[in-house]
Write a protein that holds these residues in place. Structure first.
Motif, PDB file in Angstrom:
ATOM      1  N   GLU A  90       6.807   3.674  -5.779  1.00 41.31           N
ATOM      2  CA  GLU A  90       5.876   3.847  -4.641  1.00 41.31           C
ATOM      3  C   GLU A  90       6.292   3.014  -3.435  1.00 41.31           C
ATOM      4  N   LEU A  93       8.124   4.968  -0.798  1.00 38.57           N
ATOM      5  CA  LEU A  93       7.344   5.785   0.126  1.00 38.57           C
ATOM      6  C   LEU A  93       6.613   4.924   1.145  1.00 38.57           C
ATOM      7  N   LEU A  94       6.051   3.819   0.666  1.00 40.45           N
ATOM      8  CA  LEU A  94       5.303   2.946   1.590  1.00 40.45           C
ATOM      9  C   LEU A  94       6.234   2.358   2.646  1.00 40.45           C
ATOM     10  N   ARG A  97       7.128   5.037   5.195  1.00 42.25           N
ATOM     11  CA  ARG A  97       6.040   5.266   6.165  1.00 42.25           C
ATOM     12  C   ARG A  97       6.038   4.168   7.220  1.00 42.25           C
ATOM     13  N   ARG A 107      -3.997  15.971   6.428  1.00 43.48           N
ATOM     14  CA  ARG A 107      -4.149  16.691   5.157  1.00 43.48           C
ATOM     15  C   ARG A 107      -5.201  17.798   5.279  1.00 43.48           C
ATOM     16  N   ARG A 135      -5.757  10.701   8.165  1.00 42.34           N
ATOM     17  CA  ARG A 135      -5.766   9.415   7.456  1.00 42.34           C
ATOM     18  C   ARG A 135      -4.774   8.458   8.106  1.00 42.34           C
ATOM     19  N   TYR A 142      -3.456  -1.427   2.474  1.00 39.83           N
ATOM     20  CA  TYR A 142      -2.152  -1.117   1.887  1.00 39.83           C
ATOM     21  C   TYR A 142      -1.072  -2.085   2.372  1.00 39.83           C
ATOM     22  N   ASP A 245      -6.951   8.040   1.351  1.00 40.27           N
ATOM     23  CA  ASP A 245      -6.249   8.309   0.098  1.00 40.27           C
ATOM     24  C   ASP A 245      -7.230   8.879  -0.918  1.00 40.27           C
ATOM     25  N   GLU A 274       5.066  16.553   3.196  1.00 37.77           N
ATOM     26  CA  GLU A 274       5.068  16.317   1.750  1.00 37.77           C
ATOM     27  C   GLU A 274       3.830  16.922   1.091  1.00 37.77           C
TER      28      GLU A 274
HETATM   29  C1  IPM Z   1      -0.553   9.417  -1.460  1.00 35.97           C
HETATM   30  C2  IPM Z   1      -0.164   8.617  -2.669  1.00 35.97           C
HETATM   31  C3  IPM Z   1       0.418   7.287  -2.214  1.00 35.97           C
HETATM   32  C4  IPM Z   1      -0.666   6.561  -1.461  1.00 35.97           C
HETATM   33  C5  IPM Z   1       1.014   6.424  -3.333  1.00 35.97           C
HETATM   34  C6  IPM Z   1       2.057   7.173  -4.122  1.00 35.97           C
HETATM   35  C7  IPM Z   1       1.555   5.131  -2.823  1.00 35.97           C
HETATM   36  O1  IPM Z   1      -1.255   8.443  -3.521  1.00 35.97           O
HETATM   37  O2  IPM Z   1       0.354   9.759  -0.671  1.00 35.97           O
HETATM   38  O3  IPM Z   1      -1.726   9.721  -1.292  1.00 35.97           O
HETATM   39  O4  IPM Z   1      -1.510   5.890  -2.074  1.00 35.97           O
HETATM   40  O5  IPM Z   1      -0.682   6.648  -0.225  1.00 35.97           O
END
Ligand code: IPM
Ligand code: MN
Length: 372
Positions: A90, A93-94, A97, A107, A135, A142, A245, A274
């Motif tokens: 994870e 991805l963080l 971003r 979304r 969001r 986070y 989230d 994504e």
């Molecule tokens: C999302 C996922 C991510 C988040 C995780 C994978 C870090 O749940 O993209 O919603 O919490 O943002």
């Protein structure tokens, strides 16, 4: 149009569903005479296995040099039950971003007419639902300071926001509402949290420049209830990182499957597209994962670059696959269609579209030449 697209398909079902999104994009490129190039790079658990780093330097470099990023999924069960793991998928991805400044996550949540009976919620409740969650994605709890005491008995995660962080996403959300049904709901916890009070104050101020948009507020606990009690009341929901989230996963049950929900994460310089579902490791390699969320993320990519007809054609192809029950088993347990066949139908539909459709039901099972 020429677009360089970085492909980070990641873990689990990521590569399978992303391959189908690429098929659809290639079909669009052919029909509309665009030039899309695709370059792959590692991210997530697979990147840890191969390089020790969930976001290798060269992946970040490729993303920075590309026009857009198509992202699959990340996560692997071997990390989920190991709270002591220092390196986690994870983080890839963080960091992505944060490094790319992707501060707005969009979304859309929609109840498709043809799938109304697939949702665990009653048809009467979800009918007409069509809202979009904005969001915040690079701030809040986070990314705040984290701490763990030396003896391991105390931990904290700081939630902080600045006016600037709130303003930039709020403008995008108001603009989106202006182009939709002109209603914006800020979801917060302003009765308890200082950060939420800052959100309310800032968003109220910005709202004065968008007088055509009706602004209202909901506490997140109430919003969580309203989303399943009366989801069609929403148009655009604006919220901070963690609340977004949670409520976006909640929203995903409305459509009947999390396998349908796409997302875009945009910043001033970069944009990433994504599916919101995770890596679904149990389904990896089984050809059962729903490729629709990834394909609809490709549609959001096209929309981002103002290729509106192209995005609409992908959506139409998806809706047609749903209407004809050419769907993966998450939507129909008896279905014999897998990830690849659903993706093939959608790409085929795009390639053969001539404005007027005649579907040859007899050919559907062979997965090609379905449109005559
Ligand atoms: C999302 C996922 C991510 C988040 C995780 C994978 C870090 O749940 O993209 O919603 O919490 O943002
Ligand atoms: Mn999530």
């Amino acid at each position: 149009m020429k677009l360089n697209i970085a492909v980070l398909s990641g873990d689990g079902i990521g590569p399978e569903v992303t391959a189908q999104a690429i098929q659809s994009l290639k079909a669009i490129a052919e029909v509309y005479d665009h030039e899309f190039t695709f370059s792959e790079a590692l991210v997530g658990a697979i990147a840890i296995d191969e390089t020790g780093n969930p976001l290798p330097e060269e992946t970040l470099d490729l993303c920075e040099a590309s026009d857009a990023i198509l992202f699959g999924a990340i996560g692997d069960p071997k990390y989920d039950n190991d709270p002591s793991a220092k390196v986690r998928p994870e983080q890839g991805l963080l960091r992505l971003r944060k490094s790319l400044g992707l501060y707005t996550n969009i979304r859309p949540v929609k109840a498709y007419e043809t799938l109304l009976d697939k949702s665990p919620l009653k048809k009467e409740i979800i009918e007409g639902t069509d809202f979009t969650i904005y969001r915040e994605l690079t701030g809040g709890i986070y990314f705040g300071k984290k701490s763990l005491s030396e003896n391991g008995n105390e931990a904290s995660d700081l939630c902080s926001y600045s006016v600037e962080e709130i303003e930039r996403i709020a403008h995008l959300a108001f603009k989106a509402a202006r182009n939709r049904n002109k209603k914006l709901t800020l979801v917060d916890k302003a009765n308890v949290l200082e950060t939420s009070r800052l959100w309310r104050k800032t968003v109220t101020e910005i709202g004065k420049s968008y007088e055509d948009v009706a602004l209202d507020f909901l506490f997140v606990d109430n919003a969580a209830m309203q989303i399943i009690l009366n989801p069609s009341q929403f148009d655009v929901i604006l919220t901070e990182n963690m609340f977004g989230d949670i409520i976006s996963d909640e929203g995903s049950v409305i459509g009947g499957s999390i396998g349908l929900l796409a997302s875009a994460s945009v910043g001033d310089e970069s944009a990433l597209f994504e599916p919101i579902h995770g890596s679904y490791p149990q389904a990896k390699g089984k050809d059962i994962a729903n490729p629709v969320a990834s394909i609809l993320s490709a549609a959001m990519l096209l929309e981002h670059f103002e290729m509106l007809d192209e995005a609409q054609l992908i959506r139409e192809a998806v809706e047609r696959s749903l209407a004809l029950q050419i769907v993966t088993p998450d939507l129909d347990p008896d279905s014999t269609y897998g990830t690849a066949k659903v993706g093939e139908f959608i790409a085929d539909f795009i390639l053969n579209y001539d404005g007027e459709l005649f579907i040859n039901q007899d050919n559907i099972s062979v997965g090609q030449s379905t449109i005559i």
